[in-house]
Write a protein that holds these residues in place. Structure first.
Motif, PDB file in Angstrom:
ATOM      1  N   SER A  47      -2.185  21.297 -16.621  1.00 44.29           N
ATOM      2  CA  SER A  47      -2.066  20.314 -15.547  1.00 44.29           C
ATOM      3  C   SER A  47      -2.527  18.961 -16.072  1.00 44.29           C
ATOM      4  N   GLU A  82       3.677  18.821  -8.769  1.00 44.24           N
ATOM      5  CA  GLU A  82       3.339  19.909  -7.870  1.00 44.24           C
ATOM      6  C   GLU A  82       2.607  19.407  -6.637  1.00 44.24           C
ATOM      7  N   SER A  83       1.778  18.381  -6.823  1.00 45.18           N
ATOM      8  CA  SER A  83       1.037  17.838  -5.691  1.00 45.18           C
ATOM      9  C   SER A  83       0.588  16.423  -6.028  1.00 45.18           C
TER      10      SER A  83
END
Length: 64
Positions: A33, A55-56
């Motif tokens: 990440s 993803e976010s």
């Protein structure tokens, strides 16, 4: 977590950052990440070329 992925200005456009990130992803024992500014379009493009997807969202609050 990847942190501080930079490319020298004279090496930009060669997709070196994307290759580096793709190698990290392939060799990582766990999911990779990272955080990148929504305004850093070139970095986002490199990460997408490496196979990463948003993803976010993360909001950063700096306190003094």
């Amino acid at each position: 977590m990847l942190e501080g992925v930079f490319t020298f200005p004279h090496r930009r456009g060669l997709h070196l950052g994307a290759e580096l990130v793709a190698t990290c992803i392939a060799d990582a024992p766990a999911p990779v990440s990272l955080h990148v500014s929504e305004h850093n379009r070139s970095a986002r493009a490199a990460y997408e070329r490496a196979g990463m997807r948003e993803e976010s969202e993360c909001r950063l609050l700096l306190l003094s």
